[in-house]
Design a protein around this motif. Structure first.
Motif, mmCIF file in Angstrom:
data_model
loop_
_atom_site.group_PDB
_atom_site.id
_atom_site.type_symbol
_atom_site.label_atom_id
_atom_site.label_comp_id
_atom_site.label_asym_id
_atom_site.label_seq_id
_atom_site.Cartn_x
_atom_site.Cartn_y
_atom_site.Cartn_z
ATOM 1 N N GLN A 81 -43.706 36.267 6.655
ATOM 2 C CA GLN A 81 -43.301 35.496 5.903
ATOM 3 C C GLN A 81 -42.688 34.646 5.902
ATOM 4 N N LEU A 82 -42.769 33.236 5.414
ATOM 5 C CA LEU A 82 -42.271 32.222 6.088
ATOM 6 C C LEU A 82 -40.761 32.450 5.402
ATOM 7 N N MET A 83 -39.936 31.660 6.127
ATOM 8 C CA MET A 83 -38.771 31.838 5.662
ATOM 9 C C MET A 83 -38.078 30.277 5.797
ATOM 10 N N SER A 84 -38.490 29.299 6.021
ATOM 11 C CA SER A 84 -37.745 28.042 5.738
ATOM 12 C C SER A 84 -36.578 27.684 5.707
ATOM 13 N N GLU A 85 -36.051 28.054 4.759
ATOM 14 C CA GLU A 85 -34.617 27.270 4.320
ATOM 15 C C GLU A 85 -33.477 28.422 4.473
ATOM 16 N N ASP A 86 -32.319 27.650 5.200
ATOM 17 C CA ASP A 86 -31.692 28.899 5.364
ATOM 18 C C ASP A 86 -31.069 29.343 4.661
ATOM 19 N N GLY A 87 -30.425 30.598 4.296
ATOM 20 C CA GLY A 87 -30.150 31.659 3.541
ATOM 21 C C GLY A 87 -30.037 32.874 3.867
ATOM 22 N N ILE A 88 -29.901 33.653 2.827
ATOM 23 C CA ILE A 88 -29.650 35.254 3.119
ATOM 24 C C ILE A 88 -30.954 35.879 1.929
ATOM 25 N N TYR A 89 -31.743 36.284 3.102
ATOM 26 C CA TYR A 89 -32.997 36.974 2.405
ATOM 27 C C TYR A 89 -33.152 38.251 2.424
ATOM 28 N N PHE A 90 -33.812 39.107 1.968
ATOM 29 C CA PHE A 90 -33.831 41.142 1.918
ATOM 30 C C PHE A 90 -35.400 41.399 2.705
ATOM 31 N N VAL A 91 -35.604 42.288 3.085
ATOM 32 C CA VAL A 91 -36.727 43.139 3.277
ATOM 33 C C VAL A 91 -36.498 44.246 2.652
ATOM 34 N N LYS A 92 -37.611 44.662 2.235
ATOM 35 C CA LYS A 92 -37.435 46.137 1.449
ATOM 36 C C LYS A 92 -38.789 46.965 2.307
ATOM 37 N N ALA A 93 -38.513 48.049 2.826
ATOM 38 C CA ALA A 93 -40.142 48.746 2.935
ATOM 39 C C ALA A 93 -39.998 49.886 2.047
ATOM 40 N N ASP A 94 -41.445 50.241 1.386
ATOM 41 C CA ASP A 94 -41.198 51.152 0.833
ATOM 42 C C ASP A 94 -42.055 52.397 1.947
ATOM 43 N N ILE A 95 -41.753 53.526 2.149
ATOM 44 C CA ILE A 95 -42.333 54.418 2.781
ATOM 45 C C ILE A 95 -42.791 55.463 2.129
ATOM 46 N N GLN A 96 -43.880 56.390 2.102
ATOM 47 C CA GLN A 96 -44.066 57.726 1.533
ATOM 48 C C GLN A 96 -45.233 58.014 2.832
ATOM 49 N N HIS A 101 -40.042 60.634 0.544
ATOM 50 C CA HIS A 101 -39.985 58.519 0.030
ATOM 51 C C HIS A 101 -39.126 58.164 0.620
ATOM 52 N N ILE A 102 -38.951 57.439 1.523
ATOM 53 C CA ILE A 102 -37.753 56.430 1.751
ATOM 54 C C ILE A 102 -37.914 54.559 1.472
ATOM 55 N N MET A 103 -36.875 54.004 1.075
ATOM 56 C CA MET A 103 -36.952 52.732 0.824
ATOM 57 C C MET A 103 -35.868 51.443 1.481
ATOM 58 N N PRO A 104 -35.958 51.968 2.863
ATOM 59 C CA PRO A 104 -34.792 51.169 3.662
ATOM 60 C C PRO A 104 -34.262 49.899 3.850
ATOM 61 N N THR A 105 -33.342 49.101 3.567
ATOM 62 C CA THR A 105 -33.354 47.723 3.316
ATOM 63 C C THR A 105 -33.069 47.147 4.051
ATOM 64 N N LYS A 106 -33.113 45.932 4.504
ATOM 65 C CA LYS A 106 -32.506 45.277 5.601
ATOM 66 C C LYS A 106 -31.851 43.472 4.723
ATOM 67 N N LYS A 107 -30.999 42.671 5.394
ATOM 68 C CA LYS A 107 -30.701 42.071 4.769
ATOM 69 C C LYS A 107 -30.753 40.982 5.981
ATOM 70 N N VAL A 108 -31.297 39.735 6.019
ATOM 71 C CA VAL A 108 -32.125 38.800 7.168
ATOM 72 C C VAL A 108 -30.922 37.387 7.032
ATOM 73 N N VAL A 109 -30.099 37.109 7.799
ATOM 74 C CA VAL A 109 -29.518 36.106 7.726
ATOM 75 C C VAL A 109 -30.180 34.500 8.408
#
Length: 129
Positions: A81-96, A101-109
């Motif tokens: 995933q291209l993250m070309s702009e400055d900012g706050i992004y989120f990635v969520k993995a939906d794992i089963q 079933h878990i859905m961890p989320t990570k904040k990326v700056v």
């Protein structure tokens, strides 16, 4: 009559004894875990082999979108995933798996972001899926 019921109850309870090895007879399932790593434009999710993994991505304040996921190695899933702009992004993995079933989320700056924005909780993080 009371004595008969007490005697019958005592006999029934005496027949039910706990097996000291009962816990060994049950299979314990390992708790489902995942690690999300972001390096450049590559998102990597490490979890159990044979898990069903979906990855969602969004910039703070936007709608999430699913990413194409490839299992590069056993239990290692990647998405680009291209993250070309400055900012706050989120990635969520939906794992089963079969039973978990878990859905961890990570904040990326990325880049220069005001400190107050980094510490602020994201709007609607729980509603993205």
């Amino acid at each position: 009559m009371k004595k008969t019921w007490v005697l019958a109850g005592s006999l029934l309870l005496a027949g039910c004894s706990l097996d000291p090895d009962a816990a060994q007879k049950y299979v314990t399932e390992e708790k489902l875990k995942a690690v999300i790593e972001v390096s450049g434009d590559r998102i990597q999710v490490e979890t159990f082999p044979d898990a069903d993994v979906a990855v969602f991505f969004w910039q703070d304040g936007e709608q999430s979108k699913p990413l194409a996921v490839i299992e590069e190695a056993e239990g290692v899933f990647t998405a680009d995933q291209l993250m070309s702009e400055d900012g706050i992004y989120f990635v969520k993995a939906d794992i089963q798996t079969d039973g978990q079933h878990i859905m961890p989320t990570k904040k990326v700056v990325i880049g220069d972001v005001v400190e107050a924005e980094v510490d602020k909780p994201a709007a609607n993080v729980e509603s993205h899926h």
